[in-house]
Write a protein that holds these residues in place. Structure first.
Motif, PDB file in Angstrom:
ATOM      1  N   CYS A  69       0.842  -1.185   0.000  1.00 28.27           N
ATOM      2  CA  CYS A  69       0.000   0.000   0.000  1.00 28.27           C
ATOM      3  C   CYS A  69       0.884   1.244   0.000  1.00 28.27           C
ATOM      4  O   CYS A  69       2.103   1.157   0.098  1.00 28.27           O
ATOM      5  CB  CYS A  69      -0.948  -0.012   1.199  1.00 28.27           C
ATOM      6  SG  CYS A  69      -0.216  -0.504   2.768  1.00 28.27           S
ATOM      7  N   SER A  70       0.262   2.377  -0.123  1.00 29.63           N
ATOM      8  CA  SER A  70       0.956   3.654  -0.016  1.00 29.63           C
ATOM      9  C   SER A  70       0.182   4.517   0.974  1.00 29.63           C
ATOM     10  O   SER A  70      -0.991   4.255   1.253  1.00 29.63           O
ATOM     11  CB  SER A  70       1.053   4.348  -1.381  1.00 29.63           C
ATOM     12  OG  SER A  70      -0.239   4.636  -1.879  1.00 29.63           O
ATOM     13  N   ARG A  81      -3.691   3.761   0.769  1.00 29.47           N
ATOM     14  CA  ARG A  81      -4.193   3.413  -0.566  1.00 29.47           C
ATOM     15  C   ARG A  81      -3.555   2.125  -1.058  1.00 29.47           C
ATOM     16  O   ARG A  81      -2.421   1.804  -0.712  1.00 29.47           O
ATOM     17  CB  ARG A  81      -3.857   4.529  -1.560  1.00 29.47           C
ATOM     18  CG  ARG A  81      -4.501   5.857  -1.245  1.00 29.47           C
ATOM     19  CD  ARG A  81      -4.103   6.893  -2.248  1.00 29.47           C
ATOM     20  NE  ARG A  81      -4.587   8.216  -1.887  1.00 29.47           N
ATOM     21  CZ  ARG A  81      -4.233   9.319  -2.508  1.00 29.47           C
ATOM     22  NH1 ARG A  81      -3.390   9.268  -3.529  1.00 29.47           N
ATOM     23  NH2 ARG A  81      -4.711  10.475  -2.111  1.00 29.47           N
ATOM     24  N   LEU A  83      -1.550  -0.196  -3.454  1.00 31.09           N
ATOM     25  CA  LEU A  83      -0.453   0.038  -4.393  1.00 31.09           C
ATOM     26  C   LEU A  83      -0.353  -1.117  -5.390  1.00 31.09           C
ATOM     27  O   LEU A  83      -0.481  -0.917  -6.589  1.00 31.09           O
ATOM     28  CB  LEU A  83       0.867   0.209  -3.634  1.00 31.09           C
ATOM     29  CG  LEU A  83       2.088   0.546  -4.463  1.00 31.09           C
ATOM     30  CD1 LEU A  83       1.908   1.867  -5.207  1.00 31.09           C
ATOM     31  CD2 LEU A  83       3.322   0.617  -3.562  1.00 31.09           C
ATOM     32  N   ARG A  84      -0.123  -2.351  -4.890  1.00 29.87           N
ATOM     33  CA  ARG A  84      -0.030  -3.507  -5.787  1.00 29.87           C
ATOM     34  C   ARG A  84      -0.031  -4.807  -4.987  1.00 29.87           C
ATOM     35  O   ARG A  84       0.265  -4.824  -3.801  1.00 29.87           O
ATOM     36  CB  ARG A  84       1.220  -3.431  -6.650  1.00 29.87           C
ATOM     37  CG  ARG A  84       2.498  -3.583  -5.876  1.00 29.87           C
ATOM     38  CD  ARG A  84       3.717  -3.539  -6.809  1.00 29.87           C
ATOM     39  NE  ARG A  84       4.870  -3.131  -6.050  1.00 29.87           N
ATOM     40  CZ  ARG A  84       5.435  -1.939  -6.098  1.00 29.87           C
ATOM     41  NH1 ARG A  84       4.968  -1.023  -6.902  1.00 29.87           N
ATOM     42  NH2 ARG A  84       6.477  -1.654  -5.364  1.00 29.87           N
ATOM     43  N   GLU A  97      -8.483  -9.089  -9.504  1.00 30.90           N
ATOM     44  CA  GLU A  97      -7.969  -7.752  -9.195  1.00 30.90           C
ATOM     45  C   GLU A  97      -9.074  -6.992  -8.451  1.00 30.90           C
ATOM     46  O   GLU A  97      -9.912  -6.334  -9.054  1.00 30.90           O
ATOM     47  CB  GLU A  97      -7.577  -7.027 -10.480  1.00 30.90           C
ATOM     48  CG  GLU A  97      -6.901  -5.715 -10.219  1.00 30.90           C
ATOM     49  CD  GLU A  97      -6.512  -5.001 -11.509  1.00 30.90           C
ATOM     50  OE1 GLU A  97      -6.002  -3.870 -11.403  1.00 30.90           O
ATOM     51  OE2 GLU A  97      -6.731  -5.540 -12.601  1.00 30.90           O
ATOM     52  N   TYR A  99      -8.684  -4.505  -6.156  1.00 25.91           N
ATOM     53  CA  TYR A  99      -8.403  -3.068  -6.014  1.00 25.91           C
ATOM     54  C   TYR A  99      -7.553  -2.584  -7.174  1.00 25.91           C
ATOM     55  O   TYR A  99      -6.732  -3.321  -7.703  1.00 25.91           O
ATOM     56  CB  TYR A  99      -7.644  -2.797  -4.709  1.00 25.91           C
ATOM     57  CG  TYR A  99      -8.299  -3.407  -3.503  1.00 25.91           C
ATOM     58  CD1 TYR A  99      -9.434  -2.837  -2.941  1.00 25.91           C
ATOM     59  CD2 TYR A  99      -7.802  -4.572  -2.933  1.00 25.91           C
ATOM     60  CE1 TYR A  99     -10.049  -3.414  -1.839  1.00 25.91           C
ATOM     61  CE2 TYR A  99      -8.408  -5.153  -1.825  1.00 25.91           C
ATOM     62  CZ  TYR A  99      -9.530  -4.570  -1.291  1.00 25.91           C
ATOM     63  OH  TYR A  99     -10.143  -5.134  -0.206  1.00 25.91           O
ATOM     64  N   LYS A 100      -7.738  -1.338  -7.539  1.00 25.21           N
ATOM     65  CA  LYS A 100      -6.923  -0.686  -8.568  1.00 25.21           C
ATOM     66  C   LYS A 100      -5.832   0.118  -7.875  1.00 25.21           C
ATOM     67  O   LYS A 100      -6.067   0.675  -6.785  1.00 25.21           O
ATOM     68  CB  LYS A 100      -7.786   0.264  -9.412  1.00 25.21           C
ATOM     69  CG  LYS A 100      -8.912  -0.428 -10.137  1.00 25.21           C
ATOM     70  CD  LYS A 100      -8.424  -1.180 -11.331  1.00 25.21           C
ATOM     71  CE  LYS A 100      -9.598  -1.753 -12.114  1.00 25.21           C
ATOM     72  NZ  LYS A 100      -9.196  -2.806 -12.995  1.00 25.21           N
ATOM     73  N   PRO A 101      -4.646   0.230  -8.474  1.00 21.38           N
ATOM     74  CA  PRO A 101      -3.582   1.043  -7.871  1.00 21.38           C
ATOM     75  C   PRO A 101      -4.072   2.470  -7.586  1.00 21.38           C
ATOM     76  O   PRO A 101      -4.723   3.094  -8.420  1.00 21.38           O
ATOM     77  CB  PRO A 101      -2.482   1.036  -8.934  1.00 21.38           C
ATOM     78  CG  PRO A 101      -2.695  -0.266  -9.657  1.00 21.38           C
ATOM     79  CD  PRO A 101      -4.195  -0.436  -9.689  1.00 21.38           C
ATOM     80  N   GLY A 102      -3.800   2.931  -6.376  1.00 17.18           N
ATOM     81  CA  GLY A 102      -4.210   4.273  -5.954  1.00 17.18           C
ATOM     82  C   GLY A 102      -5.566   4.332  -5.281  1.00 17.18           C
ATOM     83  O   GLY A 102      -5.958   5.379  -4.757  1.00 17.18           O
TER      84      GLY A 102
END
Length: 140
Positions: A69-70, A81, A83-84, A97, A99-102
């Protein structure tokens, strides 16, 4: 004298959002009761923040998920958020998938000495509310 108070207050605000101010390990265990057979339905989520890195891990009843995450400072706290997924994965362990990045997952804030979590894109269980409450707690 007022400028001295203002300077002190600004210094405290800067310290509160200094890099590493949120570093640590946070944990939340969702208790979903028991299965029909009597087994506990427990899932523990762990957020690890260290030196600018962010990892989120969930393990327990029918759950095993890890991703990076970020974090982003907000006026009210820290937004986490997605991240990947861990490379080379492009999705969760089922290849989905989620969640989407961000994508925002949740926000941490501190009010009156309490750590509050406001779930947004991530919800540990459908029965958990989205109103800020003391879900995640700092354990290290």
């Amino acid at each position: 004298m007022p400028s001295l108070l203002l300077t002190g207050a600004m210094s405290l605000a800067l310290l509160a959002s200094a890099p590493g101010a949120w570093d640590g390990t946070y944990s939340y265990t969702h208790d979903g009761g028991r299965t029909a057979g009597g087994s506990p339905i427990l899932v523990t989520w762990r957020l690890t923040l260290k030196d600018g890195t962010c990892a989120f891990h969930g393990e327990g009843y029918q759950t095993l998920e890890t991703f990076q995450c970020s974090t982003h400072e907000t006026p009210s706290g820290l937004e986490v958020r997605f991240l990947r997924y861990p490379p080379p994965a492009k999705g969760n362990r089922f290849g989905v998938e989620v969640y989407k990045p961000g994508a925002p997952l949740f926000t941490l804030s501190k009010r009156q000495g309490r750590l509050l979590t406001r779930w947004s894109g991530f919800v540990p269980d459908e029965g958990v509310g989205r109103t800020p409450a003391p879900y995640l707690r700092k354990v290290r």
